[in-house]
Motif scaffolding. Structure first.
Motif, PDB file in Angstrom:
ATOM      1  N   SER A  46       0.855  -1.189   0.000  1.00  0.00           N
ATOM      2  CA  SER A  46       0.000   0.000   0.000  1.00  0.00           C
ATOM      3  C   SER A  46       0.894   1.243   0.000  1.00  0.00           C
ATOM      4  O   SER A  46       2.045   1.196   0.441  1.00  0.00           O
ATOM      5  N   ILE A  47       0.365   2.334  -0.469  1.00  0.00           N
ATOM      6  CA  ILE A  47       1.139   3.573  -0.572  1.00  0.00           C
ATOM      7  C   ILE A  47       1.606   4.037   0.812  1.00  0.00           C
ATOM      8  O   ILE A  47       2.718   4.543   0.961  1.00  0.00           O
ATOM      9  N   SER A  48       0.803   3.816   1.836  1.00  0.00           N
ATOM     10  CA  SER A  48       1.177   4.268   3.183  1.00  0.00           C
ATOM     11  C   SER A  48       2.405   3.535   3.731  1.00  0.00           C
ATOM     12  O   SER A  48       3.044   4.015   4.660  1.00  0.00           O
ATOM     13  N   GLN A  49       2.752   2.393   3.163  1.00  0.00           N
ATOM     14  CA  GLN A  49       3.923   1.642   3.612  1.00  0.00           C
ATOM     15  C   GLN A  49       5.232   2.217   3.067  1.00  0.00           C
ATOM     16  O   GLN A  49       6.306   1.858   3.534  1.00  0.00           O
ATOM     17  N   ILE A  50       5.166   3.107   2.105  1.00  0.00           N
ATOM     18  CA  ILE A  50       6.375   3.677   1.508  1.00  0.00           C
ATOM     19  C   ILE A  50       6.956   4.728   2.444  1.00  0.00           C
ATOM     20  O   ILE A  50       6.256   5.644   2.856  1.00  0.00           O
ATOM     21  N   ASP A  51       8.234   4.562   2.787  1.00  0.00           N
ATOM     22  CA  ASP A  51       8.911   5.536   3.644  1.00  0.00           C
ATOM     23  C   ASP A  51      10.356   5.734   3.183  1.00  0.00           C
ATOM     24  O   ASP A  51      10.783   5.137   2.203  1.00  0.00           O
ATOM     25  N   GLU A  52      11.094   6.575   3.907  1.00  0.00           N
ATOM     26  CA  GLU A  52      12.455   6.950   3.513  1.00  0.00           C
ATOM     27  C   GLU A  52      13.400   5.765   3.434  1.00  0.00           C
ATOM     28  O   GLU A  52      14.371   5.790   2.686  1.00  0.00           O
ATOM     29  N   ARG A  53      13.152   4.726   4.200  1.00  0.00           N
ATOM     30  CA  ARG A  53      14.012   3.536   4.157  1.00  0.00           C
ATOM     31  C   ARG A  53      13.922   2.827   2.808  1.00  0.00           C
ATOM     32  O   ARG A  53      14.776   2.026   2.474  1.00  0.00           O
ATOM     33  N   MET A  54      12.890   3.127   2.029  1.00  0.00           N
ATOM     34  CA  MET A  54      12.680   2.464   0.739  1.00  0.00           C
ATOM     35  C   MET A  54      13.260   3.254  -0.430  1.00  0.00           C
ATOM     36  O   MET A  54      13.076   2.859  -1.584  1.00  0.00           O
ATOM     37  N   LEU A  55      13.944   4.363  -0.159  1.00  0.00           N
ATOM     38  CA  LEU A  55      14.547   5.148  -1.240  1.00  0.00           C
ATOM     39  C   LEU A  55      15.421   4.262  -2.110  1.00  0.00           C
ATOM     40  O   LEU A  55      16.179   3.428  -1.601  1.00  0.00           O
ATOM     41  N   ASP A  56      15.300   4.404  -3.420  1.00  0.00           N
ATOM     42  CA  ASP A  56      16.026   3.633  -4.429  1.00  0.00           C
ATOM     43  C   ASP A  56      15.613   2.169  -4.496  1.00  0.00           C
ATOM     44  O   ASP A  56      16.262   1.384  -5.172  1.00  0.00           O
ATOM     45  N   SER A  57      14.546   1.792  -3.812  1.00  0.00           N
ATOM     46  CA  SER A  57      14.008   0.433  -3.907  1.00  0.00           C
ATOM     47  C   SER A  57      12.849   0.422  -4.900  1.00  0.00           C
ATOM     48  O   SER A  57      12.171   1.426  -5.093  1.00  0.00           O
ATOM     49  N   TYR A  58      12.604  -0.735  -5.481  1.00  0.00           N
ATOM     50  CA  TYR A  58      11.481  -0.877  -6.402  1.00  0.00           C
ATOM     51  C   TYR A  58      10.261  -1.369  -5.649  1.00  0.00           C
ATOM     52  O   TYR A  58      10.361  -2.233  -4.778  1.00  0.00           O
ATOM     53  N   VAL A  59       9.112  -0.784  -5.984  1.00  0.00           N
ATOM     54  CA  VAL A  59       7.849  -1.123  -5.338  1.00  0.00           C
ATOM     55  C   VAL A  59       6.772  -1.321  -6.400  1.00  0.00           C
ATOM     56  O   VAL A  59       6.911  -0.886  -7.540  1.00  0.00           O
ATOM     57  N   LYS A  60       5.695  -1.980  -5.977  1.00  0.00           N
ATOM     58  CA  LYS A  60       4.512  -2.101  -6.828  1.00  0.00           C
ATOM     59  C   LYS A  60       3.319  -1.632  -6.007  1.00  0.00           C
ATOM     60  O   LYS A  60       3.113  -2.097  -4.887  1.00  0.00           O
ATOM     61  N   VAL A  61       2.578  -0.675  -6.563  1.00  0.00           N
ATOM     62  CA  VAL A  61       1.387  -0.148  -5.897  1.00  0.00           C
ATOM     63  C   VAL A  61       0.229  -0.121  -6.898  1.00  0.00           C
ATOM     64  O   VAL A  61       0.443  -0.093  -8.109  1.00  0.00           O
ATOM     65  N   MET A  62      -0.977  -0.132  -6.354  1.00  0.00           N
ATOM     66  CA  MET A  62      -2.178   0.017  -7.172  1.00  0.00           C
ATOM     67  C   MET A  62      -2.988   1.169  -6.607  1.00  0.00           C
ATOM     68  O   MET A  62      -3.017   1.374  -5.396  1.00  0.00           O
ATOM     69  N   GLY A  63      -3.630   1.903  -7.490  1.00  0.00           N
ATOM     70  CA  GLY A  63      -4.467   2.993  -7.032  1.00  0.00           C
ATOM     71  C   GLY A  63      -5.190   3.668  -8.170  1.00  0.00           C
ATOM     72  O   GLY A  63      -5.087   3.262  -9.328  1.00  0.00           O
TER      73      GLY A  63
END
Length: 117
Positions: free
Chosen positions: A34-51
């Motif tokens: 979910s978008i709310s799980q994205i934080d600074e620790r994830m910088l430069d990491s790849y994610v998949k979100v839907m919205g």
């Protein structure tokens, strides 16, 4: 003769391994979050979100989407040279991309985007 056989076996194993890595790399993608799980620790990491796309701003070289799911919202940057973009406001989409920061705000630089029914 024995060295020659070992060389051939090593070469064949390396080639098969590279081919497997190539096919696996195309199938691997980040886990949906979910978008709310994205934080600074994830910088430069790849994610998949839907919205849902709330708004689309177009600049000379990119589109900036305001993407919202049930938990939060985030800006998604879609570079024009990398993607063909034809999603209207209100469209549900799945985005895969790299988390980055612009003006002290987290965003996703899309590497892939697809519409959902």
């Amino acid at each position: 003769m024995r060295t020659n056989a070992l060389l051939k076996i090593s070469l064949a194993t390396a080639i098969v391994g590279l081919i497997l890595l190539f096919f696996l790399s195309e199938r691997l993608e980040p886990k949906l979050i979910s978008i709310s799980q994205i934080d600074e620790r994830m910088l430069d990491s790849y994610v998949k979100v839907m919205g849902k796309i709330n708004s689309v701003r177009e600049t000379e070289g990119l589109y900036i989407l305001d993407l919202q799911d049930s938990s939060s919202r985030i800006d998604v940057v879609v570079f024009k040279q990398n993607q063909k973009f034809n999603f209207p406001k209100g469209q549900q989409v799945e985005v895969i991309g790299k988390v980055s920061e612009f003006r002290f705000k987290l965003q996703i630089e899309a590497t892939g985007i697809r519409g959902l029914s």
